[in-house]
Design a protein around this motif. Sequence first.
Motif, mmCIF file in Angstrom:
data_model
loop_
_atom_site.group_PDB
_atom_site.id
_atom_site.type_symbol
_atom_site.label_atom_id
_atom_site.label_comp_id
_atom_site.label_asym_id
_atom_site.label_seq_id
_atom_site.Cartn_x
_atom_site.Cartn_y
_atom_site.Cartn_z
ATOM 1 N N MET A 1 24.433 -19.438 5.765
ATOM 2 C CA MET A 1 24.845 -18.710 4.664
ATOM 3 C C MET A 1 25.329 -17.285 5.029
ATOM 4 N N ARG A 2 26.730 -17.076 4.865
ATOM 5 C CA ARG A 2 26.751 -15.517 5.342
ATOM 6 C C ARG A 2 26.591 -14.550 4.264
ATOM 7 N N GLY A 3 26.156 -13.557 4.488
ATOM 8 C CA GLY A 3 25.833 -12.518 3.663
ATOM 9 C C GLY A 3 24.316 -12.202 3.168
ATOM 10 N N LEU A 4 23.655 -13.233 3.409
ATOM 11 C CA LEU A 4 21.999 -13.402 3.136
ATOM 12 C C LEU A 4 21.482 -12.456 4.184
ATOM 13 N N LYS A 5 20.692 -11.319 3.661
ATOM 14 C CA LYS A 5 19.810 -10.642 4.483
ATOM 15 C C LYS A 5 18.368 -11.216 4.735
ATOM 16 N N ASP A 6 17.849 -10.744 5.912
ATOM 17 C CA ASP A 6 16.319 -11.266 6.231
ATOM 18 C C ASP A 6 15.406 -10.676 5.055
ATOM 19 N N SER A 7 15.750 -9.392 4.705
ATOM 20 C CA SER A 7 14.829 -8.874 3.651
ATOM 21 C C SER A 7 15.243 -9.409 2.321
ATOM 22 N N GLN A 8 16.346 -10.039 2.008
ATOM 23 C CA GLN A 8 16.482 -10.676 0.633
ATOM 24 C C GLN A 8 15.556 -12.042 0.761
ATOM 25 N N ILE A 9 15.747 -13.019 1.614
ATOM 26 C CA ILE A 9 15.188 -13.747 1.934
ATOM 27 C C ILE A 9 13.518 -13.716 2.039
ATOM 28 N N GLN A 10 13.121 -12.887 2.520
ATOM 29 C CA GLN A 10 11.683 -12.231 2.675
ATOM 30 C C GLN A 10 11.086 -12.040 1.248
ATOM 31 N N ALA A 11 11.829 -11.281 0.481
ATOM 32 C CA ALA A 11 11.604 -10.882 -1.102
ATOM 33 C C ALA A 11 11.496 -12.197 -1.803
ATOM 34 N N VAL A 12 12.090 -13.009 -1.589
ATOM 35 C CA VAL A 12 11.975 -14.251 -2.454
ATOM 36 C C VAL A 12 10.910 -15.031 -1.988
ATOM 37 N N VAL A 13 10.643 -15.221 -0.773
ATOM 38 C CA VAL A 13 9.335 -15.784 -0.327
ATOM 39 C C VAL A 13 8.304 -15.039 -0.843
ATOM 40 N N ALA A 14 8.226 -13.760 -0.961
ATOM 41 C CA ALA A 14 7.189 -12.987 -1.365
ATOM 42 C C ALA A 14 6.730 -13.290 -2.699
ATOM 43 N N VAL A 15 7.741 -13.462 -3.482
ATOM 44 C CA VAL A 15 7.364 -13.817 -4.991
ATOM 45 C C VAL A 15 7.044 -15.087 -5.195
ATOM 46 N N LEU A 16 7.479 -15.984 -4.431
ATOM 47 C CA LEU A 16 6.950 -17.449 -4.582
ATOM 48 C C LEU A 16 5.561 -17.490 -4.221
ATOM 49 N N MET A 17 5.083 -16.720 -2.891
ATOM 50 C CA MET A 17 3.788 -16.567 -2.619
ATOM 51 C C MET A 17 2.847 -16.131 -3.635
ATOM 52 N N GLU A 18 3.533 -15.218 -4.317
ATOM 53 C CA GLU A 18 2.764 -14.545 -5.568
ATOM 54 C C GLU A 18 2.732 -15.615 -6.883
ATOM 55 N N GLY A 19 3.597 -16.467 -6.778
ATOM 56 C CA GLY A 19 3.163 -17.587 -7.930
ATOM 57 C C GLY A 19 4.495 -17.651 -8.867
ATOM 58 N N ALA A 20 5.582 -16.761 -8.563
ATOM 59 C CA ALA A 20 6.831 -16.780 -9.426
ATOM 60 C C ALA A 20 7.265 -18.385 -9.083
ATOM 61 N N GLU A 21 7.687 -19.213 -10.323
ATOM 62 C CA GLU A 21 8.366 -20.490 -10.295
ATOM 63 C C GLU A 21 9.729 -20.640 -10.558
ATOM 64 N N HIS A 22 10.313 -19.593 -11.638
ATOM 65 C CA HIS A 22 11.584 -19.863 -12.090
ATOM 66 C C HIS A 22 12.571 -18.928 -11.559
ATOM 67 N N VAL A 23 13.755 -19.408 -11.674
ATOM 68 C CA VAL A 23 14.934 -18.188 -11.165
ATOM 69 C C VAL A 23 14.849 -16.891 -11.789
ATOM 70 N N THR A 24 14.862 -16.958 -13.086
ATOM 71 C CA THR A 24 14.600 -15.569 -14.000
ATOM 72 C C THR A 24 13.492 -14.626 -13.422
ATOM 73 N N ASP A 25 12.338 -15.366 -13.196
ATOM 74 C CA ASP A 25 11.081 -14.537 -12.776
ATOM 75 C C ASP A 25 11.501 -14.025 -11.346
ATOM 76 N N ILE A 26 12.153 -14.685 -10.455
ATOM 77 C CA ILE A 26 12.483 -14.358 -9.155
ATOM 78 C C ILE A 26 13.497 -13.312 -9.105
ATOM 79 N N VAL A 27 14.363 -13.179 -9.995
ATOM 80 C CA VAL A 27 15.471 -12.446 -10.109
ATOM 81 C C VAL A 27 14.943 -11.065 -10.611
ATOM 82 N N ARG A 28 13.961 -11.112 -11.630
ATOM 83 C CA ARG A 28 13.398 -10.020 -12.315
ATOM 84 C C ARG A 28 12.476 -9.219 -11.198
#
Length: 73
Positions: A1-28
């Motif tokens: 996918m073009r346009g996705l940055k490693d830092s964005q992917i890392q941010a999503v992985v980090a909040v998943l590791m912290e227990g976020a489960e839903h897109v609304t929480d991940i966005v917030r």
Amino acid sequence: MRGLKDSQIQAVVAVLMEGAEHVTDIVRLTGLGSGTVHAILARLERQRIAGSEWEAGDAELLGRPLRRRYWLA
């Protein structure tokens, strides 16, 4: 996918590791747009890094649409 940055992917992985489960929480928690978060989650699922499932229940009884729950594999 073009346009996705490693830092964005890392941010999503980090909040998943912290227990976020839903897109609304991940966005917030990440400050990323919902389209970006969905694209990252789709990529992580294709790579089998993350999994997902629809929540159980009745949308009418819950008074809202059912949400998809995500986790790290």
